[in-house]
Design an enzyme around this catalytic site. Structure first.
Site, PDB file in Angstrom:
ATOM      1  N   ASP A  93       0.864  -1.169   0.000  1.00  0.00           N
ATOM      2  CA  ASP A  93       0.000   0.000   0.000  1.00  0.00           C
ATOM      3  C   ASP A  93       0.908   1.229   0.000  1.00  0.00           C
ATOM      4  O   ASP A  93       2.134   1.111   0.007  1.00  0.00           O
ATOM      5  CB  ASP A  93      -0.953  -0.025   1.197  1.00  0.00           C
ATOM      6  CG  ASP A  93      -0.213   0.170   2.506  1.00  0.00           C
ATOM      7  OD1 ASP A  93      -0.829  -0.024   3.551  1.00  0.00           O
ATOM      8  OD2 ASP A  93       0.982   0.494   2.466  1.00  0.00           O
ATOM      9  N   ASP A 267      -7.731  -7.611   1.143  1.00  0.00           N
ATOM     10  CA  ASP A 267      -6.723  -7.782   2.189  1.00  0.00           C
ATOM     11  C   ASP A 267      -7.377  -7.417   3.507  1.00  0.00           C
ATOM     12  O   ASP A 267      -8.242  -6.522   3.538  1.00  0.00           O
ATOM     13  CB  ASP A 267      -5.511  -6.863   1.946  1.00  0.00           C
ATOM     14  CG  ASP A 267      -5.735  -5.490   2.574  1.00  0.00           C
ATOM     15  OD1 ASP A 267      -6.348  -4.643   1.880  1.00  0.00           O
ATOM     16  OD2 ASP A 267      -5.353  -5.278   3.744  1.00  0.00           O
TER      17      ASP A 267
END
Ligand SMILES: O=c1[nH]cnc2cc3nc(NCc4cccs4)[nH]c3cc12
Length: 373
Positions: A93, A267
Site C-alpha cells: 500500500d 486484504d
C-alpha cells in the site's frame, strides 16, 4: 514465464468473476485474499505455511517498512522478496492510510503529508512521488497510489475535497510510477458514501487507463450495508476488464457478499489479528476459544479441514493456550484462520467456474447460521 502484468477474466457467474493476474513473479488466482504482511512478516506464521495454504500474494505496508527497518536498508538487502524470503507477488500500500490512523502529529497538504513516527517520534514526509519511490525500492509488484481516506460520517464538502486531492495524487503517482511492464500501479476510488462523488472518482480514474483499481474509503467502521450499497453503486462504473481490489476487507461474510458483487481482491488483518486474540473463523462461524465452554471439548475446530491447526488440536488445548496467553495459541489460531480464508476463496473460485456460486453462497451462509454445534 511472462514479462508483463496481465489480467484475464476466466469465468463469471452473475456479477461474481473468476480471473487470473499474471506477472513475472507469479500468478494470482482471483477472487484472491491477500494475507497482510505488515512489516515484512505475516504475524505468527512462516511464509512457507502462508504459501502452502494457497496464498498467491501478500501485502506489505509502506508506513511500517519505511519507519523500520527503512526502505533503503531493505533495498540494500535485495528488496522485500529477498529480505522476507517470499519469491511470489507482493502488493504494497502507499502508506497514507496508516499515516492517518497510526502516526502522530500529521500535517496533510496539497503536496503530501508530514508526520512523526509512532515508534520513535522521528519526522517523515510522504508525497505521491516519494511513496512510489519507496514501493519501487521495496521492489513491489503491485503498487498503490497515495490517497486520502477520510473517516465517515463526514460532510459532502470534506469528502469531495479528499476525493479530488486523491485524483490529483493518482495522476502524480502514475507519472512517478512510469511504464514498468511487469508491475502495476492501482488507482484508488474515493468519494465516501456520496454516490455522485464515487462515480466521478471512478470515471476520472478509469480515464487514466491504470492497470487496476481499488475501492478505498470503506471498512472504516461503516455498517456492512453501507459498504455493500457503495459497492453496488461504484463497481458498475469501474473498468470490468481490470482487477478490482477492496481495501481492508473483511470478515468471511464481507468476502462472500463482495465477491457476489464483482470484487476480485481483498486484504484484511482480521484473520491474523483475531487469531492472536483467541478467535477462530470456521465453516460453523466464529468460535471464541477464550470461552469456558471449550475447556474440556476434545473435538478439533474442524475435523474435515486439511490444516493441522484446525484438524489435529482439541478445542480444550486451544482454550488452554489462549487462556495461558501461550505463543502457540496465536500461532495455531492464525494458521486455522488463514486456512479457512483461503479455503473460502478457493471454494468461491471453483463455484464461479462451475456456475454454482449462488448455491455455494447459500451453503456457506447456512453453515455459519447453524453455528458451532
Ligand atoms: O481508502 C483507503 N486507501 C488506502 N488504504 C486503505 C486501507 C484500508 N483498510 C481499511 N480497513 C481495514 C482496517 C485496518 C485497520 C483499521 S481499518 N480500510 C481502508 C481504506 C484504505
Amino acid at each position: 514465464m511472462t514479462t508483463h502484468f496481465t489480467f484475464k477474466l476466466l469465468a463469471s457467474d452473475g456479477k461474481a468473476r473468476r480471473g487470473e493476474i499474471t506477472m513475472p513473479r507469479g500468478t494470482v488466482r482471483t477472487p484472491a485474499f491477500m494475507p497482510v504482511g505488515t512489516a515484512g512478516t505475516v504475524k505468527a506464521m512462516y511464509l512457507d505455511q502462508v504459501r502452502d495454504l494457497g496464498a498467491d500474494i501478500i501485502l506489505g505496508n509502506v508506513y511500517h517498512l519505511m519507519l523500520r527497518p527503512g526502505a533503503e536498508r531493505v533495498a540494500r538487502l535485495g528488496g522485500l522478496h529477498e529480505f522476507a524470503r517470499w519469491p511470489h507477488p507482493i502488493l504494497t500500500d502507499s502508506g497514507g492510510f496508516q499515516v492517518m490512523s497510526l502516526a502522530a502529529l500529521r500535517k496533510l497538504d496539497e503536496t503530501g503529508v508530514t508526520f512523526k513516527s509512532h515508534i520513535d517520534g522521528s519526522q517523515h514526509r510522504l508525497t505521491p512521488e516519494r511513496s512510489i519511490e519507496i514501493q519501487d525500492r521495496l521492489d513491489s509488484d503491485i503498487q498503490m497510489q497515495l490517497d486520502e481516506c477520510i473517516r465517515l460520517p463526514a460532510e459532502r464538502a470534506e469528502i469531495e475535497r479528499a476525493m479530488e486531492l486523491s485524483l490529483r495524487w493518482a495522476e502524480r503517482s502514475a507519472r512517478a510510477f512510469g511504464d514498468q511492464p511487469g508491475k502495476a500501479m492501482f488507482g484508488i476510488v474515493q468519494g465516501g458514501d456520496v454516490i455522485d462523488l464515487r462515480i466521478r472518482s471512478a470515471e476520472r480514474l478509469s480515464a487514466m487507463d491504470l492497470k487496476g483499481y481499488s475501492i478505498g474509503g470503506l471498512a472504516v467502521g461503516e455498517p456492512q450495508h453501507v459498504m455493500l450499497k457503495t459497492l453496488d453503486e461504484t463497481l458498475p462504473v469501474m473498468p470490468s476488464h481490470k482487477p478490482r481490489y477492496l481495501m481492508g476487507v473483511g470478515t468471511p461474510d464481507d468476502l462472500l457478499q463482495s465477491v457476489a458483487r464483482g470484487v476480485d481482491m481483498f486484504d484484511c488483518v482480521m484473520p491474523t489479528r483475531a487469531g492472536r486474540h483467541g478467535l477462530a473463523y470456521s465453516r460453523f462461524g466464529k468460535i471464541n476459544l477464550r470461552n469456558a465452554r471449550h475447556a474440556e471439548d476434545p473435538r478439533p475446530l474442524d475435523e474435515a479441514s486439511a490444516c493441522p491447526a484446525s484438524r489435529d488440536y482439541s478445542r480444550a488445548y486451544l482454550h488452554h493456550l489462549t487462556r495461558a496467553d501461550e505463543a502457540l495459541g496465536g500461532m495455531l489460531l492464525t494458521w486455522n484462520n488463514l486456512a479457512y480464508y483461503q479455503w473460502l476463496m478457493a471454494g468461491m473460485r471453483d463455484a464461479i467456474e462451475a456456475g454454482r456460486f449462488a448455491d455455494f453462497k447459500a451453503e456457506t451462509e447456512a453453515g455459519w447460521a447453524r453455528g458451532d454445534i
